[in-house]
Motif scaffolding. Structure first.
Motif, mmCIF file in Angstrom:
data_model
loop_
_atom_site.group_PDB
_atom_site.id
_atom_site.type_symbol
_atom_site.label_atom_id
_atom_site.label_comp_id
_atom_site.label_asym_id
_atom_site.label_seq_id
_atom_site.Cartn_x
_atom_site.Cartn_y
_atom_site.Cartn_z
ATOM 1 N N ARG A 65 5.703 -4.670 12.446
ATOM 2 C CA ARG A 65 6.012 -4.671 13.761
ATOM 3 C C ARG A 65 7.175 -3.830 13.815
ATOM 4 O O ARG A 65 7.334 -2.732 13.343
ATOM 5 N N ASP A 67 10.486 -5.308 13.719
ATOM 6 C CA ASP A 67 11.483 -6.094 13.092
ATOM 7 C C ASP A 67 11.173 -7.246 12.038
ATOM 8 O O ASP A 67 11.941 -7.901 11.755
ATOM 9 N N ARG A 68 9.907 -7.083 11.350
ATOM 10 C CA ARG A 68 9.634 -7.790 10.449
ATOM 11 C C ARG A 68 9.879 -7.252 8.899
ATOM 12 O O ARG A 68 9.319 -6.061 8.668
ATOM 13 N N ARG A 70 8.262 -8.405 4.999
ATOM 14 C CA ARG A 70 7.630 -9.428 4.263
ATOM 15 C C ARG A 70 7.658 -9.348 2.982
ATOM 16 O O ARG A 70 7.248 -8.063 2.343
ATOM 17 N N GLN A 94 17.052 -13.601 12.525
ATOM 18 C CA GLN A 94 16.437 -14.393 13.622
ATOM 19 C C GLN A 94 15.710 -15.563 13.234
ATOM 20 O O GLN A 94 15.890 -16.520 13.784
ATOM 21 N N ASN A 95 14.821 -15.392 12.088
ATOM 22 C CA ASN A 95 13.916 -16.496 11.758
ATOM 23 C C ASN A 95 13.410 -16.051 10.112
ATOM 24 O O ASN A 95 13.411 -14.792 9.926
ATOM 25 N N GLN A 96 13.006 -16.868 9.699
ATOM 26 C CA GLN A 96 12.605 -16.832 8.433
ATOM 27 C C GLN A 96 11.324 -17.535 7.959
ATOM 28 O O GLN A 96 11.641 -19.091 8.500
ATOM 29 N N TYR A 99 4.397 -16.672 5.572
ATOM 30 C CA TYR A 99 3.500 -15.911 6.163
ATOM 31 C C TYR A 99 2.145 -15.938 5.108
ATOM 32 O O TYR A 99 2.152 -14.876 4.698
ATOM 33 N N GLU A 104 8.705 -14.079 5.146
ATOM 34 C CA GLU A 104 8.694 -13.124 5.967
ATOM 35 C C GLU A 104 10.209 -13.256 7.045
ATOM 36 O O GLU A 104 10.460 -14.558 7.140
ATOM 37 N N LYS A 106 12.363 -12.250 10.065
ATOM 38 C CA LYS A 106 12.150 -11.588 11.527
ATOM 39 C C LYS A 106 13.637 -11.239 11.795
ATOM 40 O O LYS A 106 14.480 -12.254 11.849
ATOM 41 N N ASN A 110 15.653 -4.197 16.563
ATOM 42 C CA ASN A 110 14.410 -3.610 16.093
ATOM 43 C C ASN A 110 14.707 -2.390 15.196
ATOM 44 O O ASN A 110 14.575 -1.169 15.699
#
Length: 279
Positions: A65, A67-68, A70, A94-96, A99, A104, A106, A110
């Motif tokens: 995307r 902003d990811r 993996r 922002q987040n983990q 996946y 992953e 986030k 961007n």
């Protein structure tokens, strides 16, 4: 002692819940938002180990995307260090989450749009990722485009080797039709400048600081060439590689991390110092 009906109900519920709680203890449950749907599924997946055979271990990292990141098949200790590397080089995570067995991140913002200031910070992030992997002995085997999706980016493949606690590497990007940026390696600016002056007949139009990188703006359009410039542009790149190689650094990877602009993009180069762990 007289037990009321409500008390008996609570006791019965606890007797039912307690075994379930014991079963769930230690199991990670992750929440995924399905694409094109507002429904959420609660699912757990076993963490994927590196692919291996006869002592050879291989793992990968993909950029997804805008902003990811993996991490696929990476050991837990590398994942923990990667968090620090991302935070230092890019900023807030922002987040983990899990996946489908991969891990992953986030990121905020961007990084893979690669415009303006982010075009520099995203290359700094790339260098930090590769540095962290090398310190744990994971050497870049190849970067490859393995997807036909629009705006896709490269996947990085790594093989386990010797840890390199003193690893040194830096990134270089080719931007617009005429720019070269050196990120976090000012001592190599002379190598690039000498290469331009010796191989690019149109010369240098400007040199400046660009959000902490050193940017050369070339006269002409080496990255959108016609005629003889298609040859001189390649000779310029050969000379850059030779000049930096003379300083004991070698081209380590050519990696597409950007979605590009209007469907066109250029790969970023990473140079790594040669040593016992990698040569």
């Amino acid at each position: 002692m007289v037990v009321s009906y409500s008390q008996r109900l609570v006791i019965s519920l606890l007797e039912v819940v307690a075994p379930i709680t014991r079963i769930l203890t230690g199991i990670k449950v992750y929440v995924f938002t399905q694409s094109h749907s507002k429904r959420k599924n609660v699912m757990s997946y076993p963490k994927l180990p590196p692919a291996q055979l006869e002592g050879i271990q291989v793992c990968s990292i993909s950029f997804n995307r805008t902003d990811r990141i993996r991490l696929i098949g990476l050991p837990v200790d590398v994942i923990e260090s990667m968090k620090d590397a991302i935070t230092r080089s890019w900023g807030q995570i922002q987040n983990q989450s899990d996946y489908y067995g991969a891990f992953e991140f986030k990121l905020s913002g961007n990084p893979w749009r690669g415009q303006g200031e982010d075009a520099v910070h995203s290359r700094r992030l790339l260098a930090a990722i590769l540095t962290t992997m090398a310190r744990f002995g994971w050497n870049l085997l190849q970067s490859a485009d393995v997807s036909k999706k629009e705006f896709d980016k490269d996947t990085l493949f790594f093989e386990k080797g010797m840890p390199d606690p003193d690893v040194s590497l830096f990134a270089m990007s080719f931007n617009m039709r005429d720019r070269i940026r050196i990120i976090d390696a000012p001592s190599f600016a002379v190598c690039v400048q000498d290469a331009i002056q010796s191989q690019w007949r149109n010369g240098i139009q400007d040199k400046r600081d660009y959000y902490g990188s050193i940017e050369f703006k070339l006269s002409g359009n080496p990255w959108f060439p016609n005629g003889s410039d298609t040859v001189y542009g390649r000779m310029l790149l050969c000379q850059i590689i030779a000049n930096i190689r003379a300083k004991s650094y070698k081209l380590y990877g050519s990696i597409d991390i950007s979605m590009g602009h209007e469907g066109s993009d250029l790969e970023s180069w990473v140079f790594r110092r040669v040593g016992p762990a990698w040569n």
